[in-house]
Design an enzyme around this catalytic site. Structure first.
Site, short mmCIF file in Angstrom:
data_model
loop_
_atom_site.label_atom_id
_atom_site.label_comp_id
_atom_site.label_asym_id
_atom_site.label_seq_id
_atom_site.Cartn_x
_atom_site.Cartn_y
_atom_site.Cartn_z
N LYS A 321 0.85 -1.18 0.00
CA LYS A 321 0.00 0.00 0.00
C LYS A 321 0.89 1.24 0.00
O LYS A 321 1.42 1.64 1.03
CB LYS A 321 -0.90 -0.02 1.24
CG LYS A 321 -2.03 1.03 1.21
CD LYS A 321 -1.55 2.35 1.72
CE LYS A 321 -2.61 3.41 1.59
NZ LYS A 321 -2.07 4.75 1.36
N GLY A 374 6.68 5.95 7.57
CA GLY A 374 5.69 7.01 7.59
C GLY A 374 5.73 7.74 8.92
O GLY A 374 6.77 7.77 9.59
N SER A 375 4.61 8.29 9.32
CA SER A 375 4.59 9.12 10.52
C SER A 375 4.58 8.26 11.78
O SER A 375 4.11 7.12 11.79
CB SER A 375 3.36 10.04 10.51
OG SER A 375 2.19 9.30 10.83
N THR A 376 5.08 8.84 12.86
CA THR A 376 5.10 8.15 14.15
C THR A 376 3.69 7.85 14.63
O THR A 376 3.42 6.76 15.15
CB THR A 376 5.85 9.01 15.18
OG1 THR A 376 7.18 9.24 14.72
CG2 THR A 376 5.90 8.33 16.53
N GLU A 402 10.10 2.66 10.21
CA GLU A 402 10.95 3.86 10.27
C GLU A 402 10.00 5.03 10.19
O GLU A 402 9.21 5.14 9.25
CB GLU A 402 11.95 3.86 9.12
CG GLU A 402 13.01 4.95 9.24
CD GLU A 402 12.71 6.14 8.36
OE1 GLU A 402 12.42 7.22 8.93
OE2 GLU A 402 12.77 6.00 7.14
N CYS A 436 13.25 12.02 5.67
CA CYS A 436 13.25 11.59 7.07
C CYS A 436 14.50 12.09 7.78
O CYS A 436 14.48 12.32 9.00
CB CYS A 436 13.22 10.06 7.15
SG CYS A 436 12.03 9.26 6.05
N GLU A 534 8.32 17.69 14.52
CA GLU A 534 8.65 17.47 13.10
C GLU A 534 7.72 18.28 12.21
O GLU A 534 6.50 18.29 12.40
CB GLU A 534 8.51 15.98 12.76
CG GLU A 534 8.91 15.65 11.33
CD GLU A 534 8.76 14.18 11.01
OE1 GLU A 534 9.65 13.61 10.36
OE2 GLU A 534 7.74 13.57 11.43
#
Length: 659
Positions: A321, A374-376, A402, A436, A534
């Site tokens: 995806k 992707g995002s945390t 990550e 990143c 971020e």
């Protein structure tokens, strides 16, 4: 009734060359319809071998001395129906005791050789200088692709799947220009993809490693040659990368992943236990039992290439995806893999909203792993869902992720000001800060700041931004309107903060595309939000510390942000470097000395970090690939013992007793 006639269907895959192992050695060969007598007393039962090509001859009996009639079984089904018709040819041999049955799985005989794949080397980046052939070829491909509006289907089980629900993909730097209409999947398509992955797993997980490796090595060569301009152009147009940024990402890094991952795989396989006399111990690195969900971001085409491919190389099947804003390049990546010979169902590409696709995939009992970038916040949510569902899975899923970063550059009073300035400009503003690893906070000593400030103001003001098809531009647009709003709000917050000012940049323009000027912010507040959160855009915040407070500043860097992805220290004083490496030991999984914190190269700087930045499984190394296997220890004893009694149990020779 003697004399009754019927048509006999004789399987057309049997021939005289296959050694028959049948009752009384009847050899069946290809024939047209033949006449046979029914109701005879003796049966010749077909055996279980899978034969080679037909000879086009009539049925004959192998025992000419037999005088009685024979009975042949009518319309017997095929012994093997391969699920991967495009997979590399393998000769199958069945055990003689097996009877023919539908979909009997038979392992291929291993090839007689210990193979060594080509030694990987990093793909050299082309420079696209004026007059170069690669520059002209890329420009031609850009013109072709931006003048087409294509329809992008899902790819499930090797088939193009359309749903009728589409989303537009636009150029970020020219937002009115639609590149593609991408079909969107939902829960039914996820279920179909999981089924396709399960079907493909039966053969793919058993395919010899060298055959799997050959597919990805071929993909690397295709990308190094005829596919290079296509992948670069799709990344430039769909993700607003310059020619240089697209080249080092969509061409070089993808090629490196495909080549080096094969090397990493063989290093894992070569790790074997010792064996004592009379025993052979070995480790088999089995693929995971189930499917791997790969969720990739917009910012690197190479991440989209590696997340599904690394798991697939190790024998797993994948539901992939990609981010919606990377759908365009993902479409061409899938085409590259198909041309390289990837069998249907090994990687199933499903576009759609993250929640819709993710929820359906994470609910499957067959989930074997998640490979995420992707995002945390999204990663935390997925981990929570897996935890809630953990009792329903067949195995504990492997979770590799990550996520975010608040990456730093910290300069010592002994640092080279010119080098620091260059690192900030490149590390913060290449690809609009949407890496990143991009530098987004700077700690500068008071003795260097006046000169550094002047250099930054001068250099950043010279940066050209615009359409990436114009090769003179250093920056393109941020990915979408949401990102533009995030950067705009951060810049306005800095302007309103009494201890903060915008040093250079700060402009935002969305009339034609999503453009944010490269922006340097100076703050006197060490706890200012822009040093902690971020932003993922072309905004970097600098804090000036007293030059005598080096150790205190290192502690400040370590505690300010929750992340631990990348960071850089600049110093000519070696003691300062040693101190920084120790003090910032967990502040960065990739730590750079006198270099910008971006630009990790496969095989040279394995990438990943801890804390809120992920599981630190190091993409671009064997440590990532080992997460996609489940080792099995095999012990074989050549001559097993036949007496349960041990020597210590024998009576003493002098007749005395130990009791």
């Amino acid at each position: 009734m003697t004399g009754e006639r019927c048509e006999l269907a004789v399987r057309d895959r049997l021939s005289r060359r296959d050694a028959p192992q049948r009752f009384r050695h009847i050899a069946l060969e290809v024939a047209r319809s033949v006449e046979v007598e029914l109701h005879v007393p003796e049966i010749a039962r077909p055996g279980s071998e899978v034969a080679s090509k037909p000879n086009g001859e009539r049925v004959r009996l192998a025992d000419p001395g037999h005088t009685g009639p024979w009975e042949l079984v009518v319309q017997e089904p095929l012994a093997l129906e391969p699920h991967l018709p495009h997979a590399p040819a393998v000769h199958f041999v069945a055990h003689v005791s097996w009877s023919h049955c539908r979909n009997r799985r038979i392992n291929g005989v291993s090839a007689p050789g210990i193979f060594h794949p080509p030694k990987p080397v990093n793909e050299p980046a082309k420079d696209y200088a004026p007059g170069s052939p690669e520059r002209e070829e890329l420009r031609r491909r850009l013109d072709q692709m931006q003048n087409e509006r294509i329809e992008v289907p899902l790819v499930i089980g090797g088939e193009d799947v359309t749903t009728g629900r589409t989303a537009e993909v636009v150029m970020p730097h020219r937002k009115s220009h639609v590149l593609a209409d991408v079909h969107q999947g939902g829960a039914p398509e996820v279920e179909r993809a999981i089924e396709a992955a399960g079907e493909a797993w039966e053969d793919w997980s058993r395919m010899p490693w060298e055959e799997r490796a050959a597919i990805f090595l071929r993909a690397a060569e295709l990308l190094a040659g005829p596919w290079r301009s296509t992948l670069n152009a799709s990344t430039m147009l769909g993700q607003s990368k310059t020619a240089h940024q697209a080249e080092i990402d969509a061409a070089c890094e993808v090629i490196d992943f495909y080549r080096f991952n094969v090397e990493f795989m063989t290093r894992i396989y070569e790790e074997q236990p010792i064996s004592s006399q009379g025993v052979w111990n070995r480790l088999e690195y089995r693929p995971l039992e189930g499917f791997v969900l790969a969720v990739s971001p917009f910012n690197f085409t190479a991440i989209g290439a590696n997340l599904p491919a690394s798991a697939a190389l190790m024998g797993n099947t994948v539901l992939w995806k990609p981010a919606g804003t990377a759908s365009y390049s993902a479409h061409f990546l899938m085409g590259l893999l198909q041309e390289a010979g990837l069998p249907p169902g090994v990687i199933n590409l499903v576009y759609g909203s993250g929640a819709t696709i993710g929820d359906a995939a994470l609910a499957s009992p067959q989930l074997a792993g998640v490979h995420f970038t992707g995002s945390t916040d999204v990663f935390n949510s997925m981990w929570h869902t897996i935890g809630v569902n953990v009792g329903s899975y067949r195995n504990y899923p492997r979770i590799v992720g990550e996520t975010g970063g608040k990456d730093f550059i910290v300069a010592h009073p002994s640092a080279d000001v010119e080098a620091v300035a260059t690192a900030i400009v490149r590390g913060s503003f290449e690809y609009q800060g949407q890496k990143c690893s991009a530098a987004s906070r700077v700690y500068a000593p008071a003795n260097l700041w006046p000169e550094l400030r002047e250099r930054l103001a001068d250099q950043v003001a010279q940066i050209k931004m615009g359409d990436v098809a114009d090769f003179e531009n250093f920056m393109g647009a941020v990915i979408d309107a949401k990102s533009l709003q995030t950067q705009s709000e951060a810049i306005e917050e800095a302007r309103a903060h009494k201890e903060t000012e915008v040093l250079v940049g700060g402009g935002v323009d969305d009339k034609e595309g999503f453009f944010v000027e490269p922006t340097v912010i100076e703050t006197r507040d060490p706890d200012f939000r822009l040093l902690r959160d971020e932003l993922f855009g072309p905004v970097v915040t600098a804090y000036v510390y007293p030059e005598s407070k080096w150790s205190d500043t290192l502690e400040l860097v370590d505690r300010t942000a929750p992340y631990g992805l990348t960071g850089a220290v600049f110093a000519d004083d070696r003691n300062a470097v040693v101190e920084a490496k120790d003090a910032l030991r967990y502040a960065a999984g990739n730590f750079y000395v006198n270099d910008k914190p971006t630009g990790a190269v496969v095989g040279q700087q394995p990438f990943g970090g801890g804390r809120a930045s992920g599981t630190n499984d190091k993409a671009g190394s064997m440590w990532n690939l080992i997460r996609w296997v489940s080792p099995r220890t095999i012990k074989e004893t050549f001559v097993p013992p036949t007496d349960y009694r041990y020597p210590f149990m024998a009576p003493d020779t002098d007749g005395t007793s130990t009791r």
